[in-house]
Design a protein around this motif. Structure first.
Motif, PDB file in Angstrom:
ATOM      1  N   VAL A  37      27.942 -60.632  33.866  1.00 36.37           N
ATOM      2  CA  VAL A  37      29.161 -60.482  35.321  1.00 36.37           C
ATOM      3  C   VAL A  37      29.315 -58.792  35.012  1.00 36.37           C
ATOM      4  O   VAL A  37      29.314 -57.980  36.277  1.00 36.37           O
ATOM      5  N   VAL A  84      28.476 -56.432  37.746  1.00 37.00           N
ATOM      6  CA  VAL A  84      29.076 -55.660  39.206  1.00 37.00           C
ATOM      7  C   VAL A  84      29.378 -54.091  38.387  1.00 37.00           C
ATOM      8  O   VAL A  84      29.924 -53.267  39.084  1.00 37.00           O
ATOM      9  N   LEU A 102      26.676 -51.906  40.731  1.00 41.44           N
ATOM     10  CA  LEU A 102      26.947 -51.476  42.445  1.00 41.44           C
ATOM     11  C   LEU A 102      26.417 -50.041  42.704  1.00 41.44           C
ATOM     12  O   LEU A 102      26.511 -49.066  41.863  1.00 41.44           O
ATOM     13  N   LYS A 157      36.177 -41.588  44.786  1.00 46.53           N
ATOM     14  CA  LYS A 157      36.425 -41.758  43.194  1.00 46.53           C
ATOM     15  C   LYS A 157      36.779 -43.532  42.884  1.00 46.53           C
ATOM     16  O   LYS A 157      36.652 -43.200  41.512  1.00 46.53           O
ATOM     17  N   GLU A 207      35.626 -45.910  43.270  1.00 42.85           N
ATOM     18  CA  GLU A 207      34.144 -46.580  43.573  1.00 42.85           C
ATOM     19  C   GLU A 207      33.826 -45.920  42.678  1.00 42.85           C
ATOM     20  O   GLU A 207      33.081 -46.772  41.203  1.00 42.85           O
ATOM     21  N   HIS A 235      35.189 -44.336  39.419  1.00 37.46           N
ATOM     22  CA  HIS A 235      35.575 -45.080  38.169  1.00 37.46           C
ATOM     23  C   HIS A 235      35.694 -46.788  38.336  1.00 37.46           C
ATOM     24  O   HIS A 235      35.769 -47.012  36.884  1.00 37.46           O
ATOM     25  N   PHE A 236      35.305 -47.219  38.961  1.00 39.30           N
ATOM     26  CA  PHE A 236      34.754 -49.511  38.450  1.00 39.30           C
ATOM     27  C   PHE A 236      33.903 -49.199  37.797  1.00 39.30           C
ATOM     28  O   PHE A 236      34.296 -49.491  36.592  1.00 39.30           O
ATOM     29  N   GLN A 240      34.175 -47.387  34.405  1.00 34.65           N
ATOM     30  CA  GLN A 240      34.385 -48.348  33.402  1.00 34.65           C
ATOM     31  C   GLN A 240      34.302 -49.656  33.141  1.00 34.65           C
ATOM     32  O   GLN A 240      33.627 -50.337  32.122  1.00 34.65           O
ATOM     33  N   THR A 241      33.623 -50.173  33.671  1.00 35.76           N
ATOM     34  CA  THR A 241      32.380 -51.690  33.631  1.00 35.76           C
ATOM     35  C   THR A 241      31.373 -51.573  32.642  1.00 35.76           C
ATOM     36  O   THR A 241      30.954 -52.417  32.101  1.00 35.76           O
ATOM     37  N   LYS A 285      31.241 -49.230  30.877  1.00 34.04           N
ATOM     38  CA  LYS A 285      31.846 -49.272  29.015  1.00 34.04           C
ATOM     39  C   LYS A 285      31.826 -50.342  28.742  1.00 34.04           C
ATOM     40  O   LYS A 285      31.271 -50.238  27.628  1.00 34.04           O
ATOM     41  N   PHE A 288      31.832 -53.899  47.009  1.00 33.59           N
ATOM     42  CA  PHE A 288      33.178 -53.076  46.233  1.00 33.59           C
ATOM     43  C   PHE A 288      33.780 -53.704  46.016  1.00 33.59           C
ATOM     44  O   PHE A 288      34.729 -54.712  44.715  1.00 33.59           O
ATOM     45  N   ALA A 313      32.818 -57.194  43.640  1.00 34.56           N
ATOM     46  CA  ALA A 313      32.463 -56.804  42.688  1.00 34.56           C
ATOM     47  C   ALA A 313      34.102 -56.581  41.874  1.00 34.56           C
ATOM     48  O   ALA A 313      34.013 -57.382  40.769  1.00 34.56           O
ATOM     49  N   LYS A 314      34.679 -55.602  42.734  1.00 38.48           N
ATOM     50  CA  LYS A 314      36.156 -55.686  41.855  1.00 38.48           C
ATOM     51  C   LYS A 314      36.795 -57.204  41.323  1.00 38.48           C
ATOM     52  O   LYS A 314      37.153 -57.813  40.163  1.00 38.48           O
ATOM     53  N   PHE A 325      35.081 -58.733  38.784  1.00 34.06           N
ATOM     54  CA  PHE A 325      35.642 -58.166  37.904  1.00 34.06           C
ATOM     55  C   PHE A 325      36.759 -59.241  37.153  1.00 34.06           C
ATOM     56  O   PHE A 325      36.527 -59.554  35.817  1.00 34.06           O
ATOM     57  N   MET A 363      42.029 -52.039  34.132  1.00 31.11           N
ATOM     58  CA  MET A 363      41.559 -51.429  33.800  1.00 31.11           C
ATOM     59  C   MET A 363      40.695 -50.403  35.007  1.00 31.11           C
ATOM     60  O   MET A 363      40.055 -49.570  34.518  1.00 31.11           O
ATOM     61  N   VAL A 364      40.290 -51.184  35.788  1.00 33.20           N
ATOM     62  CA  VAL A 364      39.078 -50.812  36.592  1.00 33.20           C
ATOM     63  C   VAL A 364      39.495 -49.995  37.355  1.00 33.20           C
ATOM     64  O   VAL A 364      38.923 -49.332  38.391  1.00 33.20           O
ATOM     65  N   THR A 365      41.124 -49.599  37.465  1.00 34.44           N
ATOM     66  CA  THR A 365      42.186 -48.896  38.436  1.00 34.44           C
ATOM     67  C   THR A 365      42.108 -47.546  38.301  1.00 34.44           C
ATOM     68  O   THR A 365      42.912 -47.689  37.005  1.00 34.44           O
ATOM     69  N   ASP A 366      41.848 -46.721  39.273  1.00 39.94           N
ATOM     70  CA  ASP A 366      42.037 -44.806  38.202  1.00 39.94           C
ATOM     71  C   ASP A 366      43.485 -45.020  38.420  1.00 39.94           C
ATOM     72  O   ASP A 366      44.363 -44.187  37.712  1.00 39.94           O
ATOM     73  N   GLU A 367      44.370 -44.831  39.876  1.00 43.00           N
ATOM     74  CA  GLU A 367      45.143 -44.864  39.820  1.00 43.00           C
ATOM     75  C   GLU A 367      46.295 -45.344  39.110  1.00 43.00           C
ATOM     76  O   GLU A 367      46.154 -46.927  38.764  1.00 43.00           O
ATOM     77  N   LYS A 422      42.741 -47.510  28.144  1.00 41.36           N
ATOM     78  CA  LYS A 422      41.841 -47.472  28.832  1.00 41.36           C
ATOM     79  C   LYS A 422      39.911 -47.111  28.068  1.00 41.36           C
ATOM     80  O   LYS A 422      38.933 -47.776  27.847  1.00 41.36           O
TER      81      LYS A 422
END
Lengths: 173, 173
Positions: free
Chosen positions: A117, A121, A124, A130, A132, A134-135, A138-139, A141, B9, B12-13, B16, B41-45, B93
């Motif tokens: 998974v 993901v 992408l 920004k 997307e 970051h998503f 992070q995934t 990593k 997107f 995918a989110k 995940f 984790m996957v959200t920047d803000e 993170k």
DNA sequence: AATAACTTTCATTTATTATTGAAAGTTCAG
DNA sequence: CTGAACTTTCAATAATAAATGAAAGTTATT
């Protein structure tokens, strides 16, 4: 005196089985499965299904299903006594072997699918803002991190499965 | 075109978050807790409770309790935006940090109590037959084994908590 | 001290997971 | 082939865990 000693042993055994069962629950392993395993771990002799049922006060179906599950995990084995039809069960008692089997199974059942998974993901294409970016970052990593951790398990298994290193392991014991 | 990308997107989110939630379940962590963590984790803000509720379709109470649990685990933090009353949440993170925090908590909550029980039951005095001898032998082995594993976690934490080694860690990054 | 803007709590409900036990399945000895 | 000895399956039930949401609690502002 003898009576008191007997009680102490039974108490200790019960306490161990119950604690081990509770611990199993916290790790996503069914309580009965953990209890059966605990029972077999501290029992010298192999036990029949009847005996397991009696010791833990569980039904035939429950015993059957969880013993099967433990065998699927490769941490409990069937044995037979000559001249008897009944099946007897013993637990893997070597703790290194046990840890490896458990890691191996969890890797196969949970980590490998999770990696699939994460790979999906994190691939992408053309992140367009920004959020997307970051998503994906992070995934990716996470994919690498989990992959690295899982690789350690694979390496240990590989090492153990290699006959030469097995010999080596025996020699240094 | 833009529409399709957007869908990808979101898909995918969602994928995940759902997978991470399922994985959590298998490791004895409540599904929602794992999902909130995945989302953060996957959200920047940073996200408000309202936003978490909306993204995951969960109730206020559920969000509140699981965010609290995540903060107790030390893997989610509160932040504030100036001029606003509302609380915002962000996830740890750094994956090394995350792994350490999780190990630390599980050690404290589960392994340490298990060790206590193992120590108790393995100290059964004067085993009076083969059965009892085996029980003591096996639980002692288990106590040592689990203790050794737990010690590794402690050592890593100790290492991380040391300011000098922290500096060192930063320098080699 | 009253109100508005939030968050937490917890009794109730809902969803999930585990357990039972009787029926069906299997295996083997005679 | 039959029946006894044993195991597995699975629909029904019970036990457990998680989620809801409205009421109570908290805190900052005026």
């Amino acid at each position: 005196m003898l009576y008191i000693c007997g009680m102490e042993f039974k108490e200790a055994k019960l306490k161990f089985i119950e604690s081990w069962g509770a611990l199993g629950g916290q790790w996503g392993i069914n309580k009965t499965m953990a209890q059966i395993h605990a029972l077999l771990m501290v029992t010298d002799e192999s036990l029949s299904m009847e005996e397991v049922m009696a010791e833990l006060n569980i039904s035939r179906g429950n015993a059957s299903m969880n013993l099967r599950a433990l065998m699927d995990w490769g941490i409990v084995y069937k044995t037979y006594k000559s001249g008897e039809r009944k099946e007897y069960f013993v637990a893997e008692k070597d703790l290194n072997e046990l840890a490896i089997k458990i890691s191996q199974e969890r890797s196969k059942r949970e980590i490998k699918p999770a990696l699939k998974v994460l790979k999906e993901v994190s691939s992408l294409k053309n992140p367009k803002n920004k959020e997307e970016v970051h998503f994906v970052k992070q995934t990716t990593k996470l994919y690498k991190f989990v992959g690295k951790a899982d690789n350690v398990i694979d390496k240990i298994i590989e090492y153990k499965d290699n006959w030469l290193s097995q010999l080596f392991t025996k020699l240094i014991k």
